[in-house]
Design a protein around this motif. Sequence first.
Motif, mmCIF file in Angstrom:
data_model
loop_
_atom_site.group_PDB
_atom_site.id
_atom_site.type_symbol
_atom_site.label_atom_id
_atom_site.label_comp_id
_atom_site.label_asym_id
_atom_site.label_seq_id
_atom_site.Cartn_x
_atom_site.Cartn_y
_atom_site.Cartn_z
ATOM 1 N N GLY A 40 -8.739 -3.754 -2.346
ATOM 2 C CA GLY A 40 -8.425 -3.179 -3.645
ATOM 3 C C GLY A 40 -9.300 -1.998 -3.988
ATOM 4 N N GLY A 41 -10.609 -2.124 -3.708
ATOM 5 C CA GLY A 41 -11.527 -1.037 -4.014
ATOM 6 C C GLY A 41 -11.243 0.205 -3.198
ATOM 7 N N LEU A 42 -11.072 0.034 -1.890
ATOM 8 C CA LEU A 42 -10.806 1.189 -1.022
ATOM 9 C C LEU A 42 -9.457 1.826 -1.355
ATOM 10 C CD1 LEU A 42 -12.104 -0.102 2.444
ATOM 11 C CD2 LEU A 42 -13.207 1.520 0.884
ATOM 12 N N ALA A 43 -8.445 0.983 -1.573
ATOM 13 C CA ALA A 43 -7.126 1.523 -1.920
ATOM 14 C C ALA A 43 -7.183 2.294 -3.235
ATOM 15 C CB ALA A 43 -6.110 0.390 -2.022
ATOM 16 N N GLY A 44 -7.896 1.744 -4.224
ATOM 17 C CA GLY A 44 -8.018 2.435 -5.506
ATOM 18 C C GLY A 44 -8.686 3.785 -5.373
ATOM 19 N N VAL A 73 3.089 5.886 -3.112
ATOM 20 C CA VAL A 73 4.227 6.637 -3.657
ATOM 21 C C VAL A 73 4.181 6.639 -5.182
ATOM 22 C CG1 VAL A 73 6.745 6.663 -3.884
ATOM 23 C CG2 VAL A 73 5.690 6.219 -1.651
ATOM 24 N N LEU A 74 3.923 5.481 -5.764
ATOM 25 C CA LEU A 74 3.896 5.380 -7.220
ATOM 26 C C LEU A 74 2.743 6.176 -7.813
ATOM 27 C CD1 LEU A 74 5.311 4.119 -9.613
ATOM 28 C CD2 LEU A 74 3.861 2.104 -9.368
ATOM 29 N N MET A 75 1.581 6.150 -7.169
ATOM 30 C CA MET A 75 0.447 6.932 -7.654
ATOM 31 C C MET A 75 0.762 8.421 -7.625
ATOM 32 S SD MET A 75 -2.639 7.249 -8.866
ATOM 33 C CE MET A 75 -3.711 5.830 -8.620
ATOM 34 N N GLY A 76 1.359 8.875 -6.522
ATOM 35 C CA GLY A 76 1.707 10.291 -6.424
ATOM 36 C C GLY A 76 2.685 10.710 -7.500
ATOM 37 N N LEU A 77 3.750 9.938 -7.686
ATOM 38 C CA LEU A 77 4.761 10.280 -8.679
ATOM 39 C C LEU A 77 4.202 10.215 -10.099
ATOM 40 C CD1 LEU A 77 7.870 8.402 -7.208
ATOM 41 C CD2 LEU A 77 7.395 10.864 -7.155
ATOM 42 N N ALA A 78 3.400 9.185 -10.373
ATOM 43 C CA ALA A 78 2.837 9.038 -11.711
ATOM 44 C C ALA A 78 1.877 10.178 -12.040
ATOM 45 C CB ALA A 78 2.127 7.692 -11.828
ATOM 46 N N CYS A 79 1.041 10.554 -11.078
ATOM 47 C CA CYS A 79 0.094 11.644 -11.320
ATOM 48 C C CYS A 79 0.817 12.968 -11.538
ATOM 49 C CB CYS A 79 -0.880 11.765 -10.145
ATOM 50 S SG CYS A 79 -2.146 10.481 -10.099
ATOM 51 N N LEU A 80 1.857 13.221 -10.760
ATOM 52 C CA LEU A 80 2.625 14.455 -10.938
ATOM 53 C C LEU A 80 3.313 14.465 -12.300
ATOM 54 C CD1 LEU A 80 4.195 14.877 -7.383
ATOM 55 C CD2 LEU A 80 2.216 16.062 -8.346
ATOM 56 N N LEU A 93 0.824 -1.207 0.000
ATOM 57 C CA LEU A 93 0.000 0.000 0.000
ATOM 58 C C LEU A 93 0.862 1.262 0.000
ATOM 59 C CD1 LEU A 93 -2.843 -1.046 2.477
ATOM 60 C CD2 LEU A 93 -2.980 -0.821 -0.017
ATOM 61 N N LEU A 94 1.949 1.235 0.750
ATOM 62 C CA LEU A 94 2.865 2.384 0.748
ATOM 63 C C LEU A 94 3.486 2.561 -0.636
ATOM 64 C CD1 LEU A 94 4.436 4.618 2.163
ATOM 65 C CD2 LEU A 94 6.126 2.893 2.866
ATOM 66 N N GLY A 95 3.922 1.453 -1.238
ATOM 67 C CA GLY A 95 4.486 1.535 -2.581
ATOM 68 C C GLY A 95 3.482 2.057 -3.589
ATOM 69 N N ALA A 96 2.232 1.606 -3.481
ATOM 70 C CA ALA A 96 1.187 2.073 -4.391
ATOM 71 C C ALA A 96 0.942 3.563 -4.218
ATOM 72 C CB ALA A 96 -0.102 1.291 -4.152
ATOM 73 N N VAL A 106 1.229 -2.943 -8.333
ATOM 74 C CA VAL A 106 1.528 -3.020 -6.906
ATOM 75 C C VAL A 106 0.358 -3.653 -6.167
ATOM 76 C CG1 VAL A 106 2.237 -1.737 -4.868
ATOM 77 C CG2 VAL A 106 2.937 -0.946 -7.135
ATOM 78 N N LEU A 107 -0.865 -3.241 -6.498
ATOM 79 C CA LEU A 107 -2.041 -3.804 -5.843
ATOM 80 C C LEU A 107 -2.318 -5.224 -6.326
ATOM 81 C CD1 LEU A 107 -4.429 -0.711 -5.722
ATOM 82 C CD2 LEU A 107 -2.895 -1.606 -3.959
ATOM 83 N N ILE A 108 -1.950 -5.527 -7.560
ATOM 84 C CA ILE A 108 -2.034 -6.908 -8.040
ATOM 85 C C ILE A 108 -1.113 -7.794 -7.206
ATOM 86 C CG2 ILE A 108 -1.260 -8.393 -9.942
ATOM 87 C CD1 ILE A 108 -2.512 -6.334 -11.864
ATOM 88 N N GLY A 109 0.091 -7.288 -6.914
ATOM 89 C CA GLY A 109 1.016 -8.025 -6.072
ATOM 90 C C GLY A 109 0.441 -8.287 -4.696
ATOM 91 N N LEU A 110 -0.226 -7.289 -4.131
ATOM 92 C CA LEU A 110 -0.868 -7.454 -2.829
ATOM 93 C C LEU A 110 -1.945 -8.527 -2.884
ATOM 94 C CD1 LEU A 110 -1.655 -6.691 0.056
ATOM 95 C CD2 LEU A 110 -2.941 -4.752 -0.877
#
Length: 275
Positions: A139-143, A51-58, A46-49, A96-100
């Motif tokens: 997955g739904g809540l994290a998304g 960070v990756l979401m933030g960087l990708a969106c920026l 979840l932490l990796g997701a 990342v969430l698929i991995g989870l």
Amino acid sequence: MTVTTEGRPRGAATDAAGAASGGRLPGAVAAEWTKAWTVRSTWWNLLGAAVLMGLACLQLAIFTVNANENDDPADDKGVVGAGTIAIGAVDLVQFVLIGLAMLLITSEYSTGTIRATLQWIPRRGEVLAAKTLVVAVIGGLAGIVLAAAGSLAALPLLGHWGEFEFPAWLGDVLAVGVYMSVIGVFSLGVGALLRSAVGTLIVIFLIVLVVPASLQASGITAMERVADFLPAVAGAAFMRGESDAYPPVLGLLILAAWAAAALAAGHVALNRRDA
């Protein structure tokens, strides 16, 4: 018949344990929910997701601004909705969430704890159903949370090239949550079928990314049409609300069909094989 030290059949002891925790399926869901949040991999994923979401969106926001303000009108994006930035980031974040999702079952096979799980919940269909519910909710809540945070973080960078209309933004955020939920269930089903984390990740990576990209780049109409019915392409059509091949709602149904097929195959494998 195997008997416990108290003189009761072992199956009766298991049923009593399930009843004490809220019934068979509710008790199984409670157990799987607890297991999911007491292992480090869940938190790291979840932490990796995040960070990756933030960087990708920026990065996507910067790319949108640069494309609109350069001297080449061919790559202009125009004004984009904040939610569409998060949808664009899903291509990376989903893995990342698929991995989870897959680790919630493949890790039990690699560590041997699946034996304990099946001892306490001998009905294997209930085990898979409980894991499915847990994966779908996480997955739904994290998304939803990741899409909301990432799109709002990107909005200031977009400047006048970005727009925030709450109904449209909310629809985009919820669509990401639904996609993450269903693709997670698909991953769980593949994990139940293959048992191996490495094998599961390879198969999902091929189905979700490599095969559709190869078919779409072939330039052959028939192959491009096949790609339209693969899970990630159908999910993208649903999230973006557009597709030349079919209505967006059909994209969700296609994705759900893949998830259901993976779960069915995983259920058959779980029933037929020894732990």
